[in-house]
Design an enzyme around this catalytic site. Structure first.
Site, PDB file in Angstrom:
ATOM      1  N   PHE A 242      21.812 -29.034  -9.790  1.00  0.00           N
ATOM      2  CA  PHE A 242      21.277 -27.818  -9.159  1.00  0.00           C
ATOM      3  C   PHE A 242      22.112 -26.570  -9.439  1.00  0.00           C
ATOM      4  O   PHE A 242      21.983 -25.566  -8.736  1.00  0.00           O
ATOM      5  CB  PHE A 242      21.135 -28.016  -7.637  1.00  0.00           C
ATOM      6  CG  PHE A 242      20.433 -29.284  -7.263  1.00  0.00           C
ATOM      7  CD1 PHE A 242      19.064 -29.415  -7.464  1.00  0.00           C
ATOM      8  CD2 PHE A 242      21.128 -30.366  -6.740  1.00  0.00           C
ATOM      9  CE1 PHE A 242      18.409 -30.597  -7.155  1.00  0.00           C
ATOM     10  CE2 PHE A 242      20.476 -31.553  -6.433  1.00  0.00           C
ATOM     11  CZ  PHE A 242      19.118 -31.663  -6.633  1.00  0.00           C
ATOM     12  N   GLY A 469      18.509 -35.390 -13.978  1.00  0.00           N
ATOM     13  CA  GLY A 469      17.650 -36.050 -13.009  1.00  0.00           C
ATOM     14  C   GLY A 469      16.272 -35.417 -12.954  1.00  0.00           C
ATOM     15  O   GLY A 469      15.403 -35.835 -12.197  1.00  0.00           O
ATOM     16  N   GLN A 609       9.297 -32.064  -9.727  1.00  0.00           N
ATOM     17  CA  GLN A 609      10.220 -30.937  -9.659  1.00  0.00           C
ATOM     18  C   GLN A 609       9.779 -29.922  -8.612  1.00  0.00           C
ATOM     19  O   GLN A 609      10.594 -29.393  -7.861  1.00  0.00           O
ATOM     20  CB  GLN A 609      10.342 -30.252 -11.026  1.00  0.00           C
ATOM     21  CG  GLN A 609      11.268 -30.986 -11.977  1.00  0.00           C
ATOM     22  CD  GLN A 609      12.648 -31.165 -11.392  1.00  0.00           C
ATOM     23  OE1 GLN A 609      13.329 -30.210 -11.083  1.00  0.00           O
ATOM     24  NE2 GLN A 609      13.049 -32.407 -11.202  1.00  0.00           N
ATOM     25  N   GLY A 675      12.235 -26.143 -13.125  1.00  0.00           N
ATOM     26  CA  GLY A 675      13.189 -26.785 -12.231  1.00  0.00           C
ATOM     27  C   GLY A 675      13.474 -25.986 -10.973  1.00  0.00           C
ATOM     28  O   GLY A 675      13.827 -26.543  -9.940  1.00  0.00           O
ATOM     29  N   GLU A 676      13.336 -24.693 -11.046  1.00  0.00           N
ATOM     30  CA  GLU A 676      13.774 -23.863  -9.926  1.00  0.00           C
ATOM     31  C   GLU A 676      12.659 -23.146  -9.182  1.00  0.00           C
ATOM     32  O   GLU A 676      12.804 -22.824  -8.005  1.00  0.00           O
ATOM     33  CB  GLU A 676      14.825 -22.865 -10.437  1.00  0.00           C
ATOM     34  CG  GLU A 676      16.115 -23.592 -10.777  1.00  0.00           C
ATOM     35  CD  GLU A 676      17.085 -22.782 -11.611  1.00  0.00           C
ATOM     36  OE1 GLU A 676      17.979 -22.182 -11.016  1.00  0.00           O
ATOM     37  OE2 GLU A 676      16.962 -22.766 -12.848  1.00  0.00           O
TER      38      GLU A 676
HETATM   39 MO1  MOS Z   1      20.414 -24.051 -12.120  1.00  0.00          MO
HETATM   40  S1  MOS Z   1      21.013 -23.076 -10.399  1.00  0.00           S
HETATM   41  O1  MOS Z   1      20.642 -22.845 -13.274  1.00  0.00           O
HETATM   42  O2  MOS Z   1      21.256 -25.452 -12.493  1.00  0.00           O
END
Ligand code: MOS
Length: 710
Positions: A242, A469, A609, A675-676
């Site tokens: 993360f 992951g 995700q 992912g974010e």
């Molecule tokens: Mo992410 S906060 O760029 O691993």
């Protein structure tokens, strides 16, 4: 596009993880392995007057004790994020200064973990104590320096256009409010740990979770005074990162350097409590938002002023204003970002750094504006959509934000929402519906990949880039399966070893967008070398000729497209919450997230995700907050018992839908990262639902029961 791309493919690494066969860094078994335990500061500001290690040295099994007086040799790296980068510019044990509570002041090495820990307790430190600054209200703020913003370039965090004050005073409707977020701790399943093994005096293997394997190799080479090829980083699996496992932290630098002196493979595992100070956190933020709008709900002005904090030993800006010029068109815009130095460990990236707290404030304020106008919050966002990145002055490549809003509203049943607070109930509880927007930039780096076809009918894809992951093993396999015309089962993927071609950085949601174009290119190249059009034909040719393998390495990188387009992903979370005002309990009871991330490469891991983002966001919204002792500056919340993250029982059904089209201006796969984005807007959607349920506007995260009881 195809057979495999976009289908739901199960994780390549799923079996190994479920069966306990995936080896994480600290689990590697090496002969002669010894253990280090960190000694950490009990004060948050001051100096070490004296440090007495005699008793620790005499303790059973102890092999060495390192302090600033006999620190192992460490070289200053370039630390420029091109060749190398460390999280904290100050090197471990550099001097006698104490900058934050929990700072590393020593390392005890012993034959067992327990003996190292026991002896670490026997190190006596005499401090000269100064009062620490750990309270954001007492800190001194200055304008923040530029951050690593969109496209990983330096971007100024403060800027202004037009006349915001005039526009605000002329606005038909205005909102002005202050929103805060708490200091949040990284809580990955796998704590930080490292094993450093010097096989010769000038050759080291490092087992450590790293989101940037090749960068980490270069960084350790500089820190240890070695050529890069003498450093090997091994990180096949990461148990959650993360953003906190991108660069080496002080404990790891110290372990790698100390292992050379003790001439044995050395392991250092950071305890949950030590992780509070030593391996990054999300800075608390205070954000003032001012919105002005015309009577028909068009924004005329946005001002977004942010305060965050950094440590005395490095600069990290939580770049909340990055999202503001991306989301909505407003002719008058003012962004301001201030930073204070406090006696805390160095904050760092944590899933959607900037975008996440920034969207909490902006999307809460948009909801307040919708009630003030009044206008439906979905409609308010549709009316203020922008086709252009307000700061870069570039058109978004593909943008289906409006579809996210419309599809989300449709799926959720938003049309049924009564437009009065406190008008829905269920089983004796108040019910509220809320929504927000989600966004995250499309980032992409350079990567190289090797593909090898063997006569046994398997195809091997190799890259140093890793899977933290998120599902990288699986999208790499799916991409190769597509390009080679093979079933996914016949693709074997090897990742996370610096001996393999540089696969780029797994951060900023860019690994998929970075790596898969290189996989595609290497697969095409290997077929070309074999003079065939499918892998089956190549296998036949190998068997006929007796040749051992066909092999090709290829790279892929962004070109000039960033000069023509801004790349951004979009989304909209919707939620249903119940509130019991008597006991102050808010439960999230239904969740719908609709996302436009370009081409989805694997329907299954992509949805995972987004779900993971929603879950982490629910934790942020309702429970996550770290506290420092105001006098000692030491964390008083420090493990998974005292720092609460969302657990299974906190999470409702989460429906994830993707809309949009492949973003082929961005890369040949048309895929932006995801992912974010899933965490952005989550906390705002919950606070907005809370307002609908109760008529109460909460602007401070987390929304704990004490703030809900009436
Ligand atoms: Mo992410 S906060 O760029 O691993």
């Amino acid at each position: 596009m195809s057979q495999v791309i976009g289908a739901a493919v199960s994780r390549k690494d799923g079996w190994a993880k479920v069966m306990g066969a995936a080896t994480y860094a600290a689990e590697h078994q090496l002969p002669e392995l010894i253990h280090g335990y960190l000694v950490t500061s009990a004060i948050a500001n001051g100096r070490i007057k004296a440090i007495d290690t005699r008793e620790a040295e005499k303790s059973p099994g102890v092999l060495a004790v390192f302090t600033h007086k006999n620190a192992p040799k460490i070289f200053q790296p370039a630390n420029n994020f091109v060749n190398s980068r460390i999280y904290e510019a100050r090197l471990p044990l550099a001097d006698d200064r104490i900058h934050y509570g929990g700072q590393i002041v020593g390392l005890v090495v012993a034959d067992t973990f327990e003996r190292a820990r026991e002896a670490a307790d026997l190190v006596k430190v005499d401090y000269e104590v100064q009062p620490p600054i750990v309270d954001g209200e007492k800190a001194i703020y200055k304008e923040a320096p530029p951050w690593f913003g969109e496209s990983m370039t330096f971007e100024k965090s403060s800027t202004s256009a037009g006349d915001v004050d005039a526009a605000l005073s002329n606005a038909a409707t205005k909102v002005e409010a202050t929103y805060t977020t708490s200091m949040e701790l990284h809580a990955p399943m796998e704590p930080h740990g490292i094993i450093a093994h010097w096989s010769t005096a000038d050759s080291v293997t490092i087992y450590e979770p790293s989101q940037w394997v090749s960068g980490s190799q270069r960084t350790y080479a500089e820190l240890l005074g070695l050529p890069s090829e003498r450093v090997r980083i091994v990180t096949p699996y990461i148990g959650g990162a993360f953003g906190c496992k991108v660069f080496p932290w002080p404990h790891a630098i110290l372990c790698a350097a100390a292992a050379k002196e003790v001439r044995r493979p050395l392991k250092v595992v950071v305890s949950r409590k030590q992780m509070t100070a030593n391996t990054g956190h999300r800075s608390p933020t205070e954000q003032v938002i001012r919105l002005g709008a015309s009577a028909d709900g068009k924004l005329t002005a946005i001002a977004h002023e942010v305060k965050s904090a950094t440590s005395p030993v490095d600069i990290f800006v939580e770049p909340c204003t990055s999202v503001t010029p991306v989301m909505y068109a407003a002719p008058n815009l003012r962004l301001k970002q201030d930073l204070a130095v406090m006696n805390v460990g160095t904050p760092t990236f944590m899933r959607a750094p900037g975008e996440n707290p920034g969207m909490w404030a902006l999307e809460s304020a948009m909801d307040e504006l919708a009630w003030a106008l009044p206008l439906d919050p979905v409609e308010l966002r549709l009316r203020n959509e922008t086709r252009e990145h307000q700061r870069q002055g570039l058109p978004f490549s593909t943008k289906h934000f409006a579809d996210c809003l419309k599809v989300g509203a449709e799926q959720f049943g938003w049309q049924q929402r009564p437009s009065q607070p406190r008008s829905l109930t269920r089983d004796g509880l108040l019910v509220g519906w809320g929504m927000a927007a989600a966004t995250f930039p499309g980032l992409r780096g350079k990567a190289s990949v090797k593909v090898r076809l063997l006569p046994d009918g398997t195809a091997h894809v190799l890259s140093a880039g890793n899977d933290m992951g998120t599902g990288a093993y699986t999208v790499v396999a799916a991409t190769a399966a597509e390009a080679l015309g093979l079933p996914v089962e016949q693709i074997q993927v090897e990742m996370g070893d610096s001996r393999l071609p540089d696969g780029g950085l797994a951060g900023g949601s860019q690994m998929t967008a970075t790596l898969t174009p290189a996989v595609m290119a290497a697969c095409q190249e290997v077929l070309k070398i074999a003079r065939v059009s499918t892998a089956q034909q190549a296998f036949e040719s190998l068997r006929r000729s007796g040749r051992a393998a066909f092999e090709a390495t290829a790279s892929a990188a962004p070109g000039q497209e960033g000069k023509k387009f801004a790349f951004q992903s979009w989304g909209a979370p919707f939620c249903d919450v119940t509130v019991d005002e008597e006991i102050g309990r808010l439960r999230v009871t239904r969740w719908v997230s609709v996302m436009d991330v370009g081409q989805v490469l694997n329907a299954k891991t992509a949805a995972s995700q987004v779900r993971g983002g929603a879950i982490m966001g629910i934790g942020q919204a309702l429970m996550e907050e770290a506290h420092l002792d105001p006098n000692q500056g030491y964390p008083v919340v420090y493990d998974l018992a005292t720092y609460h993250v969302a657990a299974h029982a906190d999470i409702p059904r989460i429906d994830v839908t993707f809309v949009g089209e492949p973003d082929l201006n961005f890369n040949p796969m048309g895929a932006r990262g995801l992912g974010e984005i899933g965490i952005t807007g989550v906390a705002a959607a919950i606070a907005n639902a809370l307002y609908h349920a109760t008529g109460k506007r909460l602007r401070e995260l987390p929304i704990t029961p004490d703030k809900l009881i009436v």
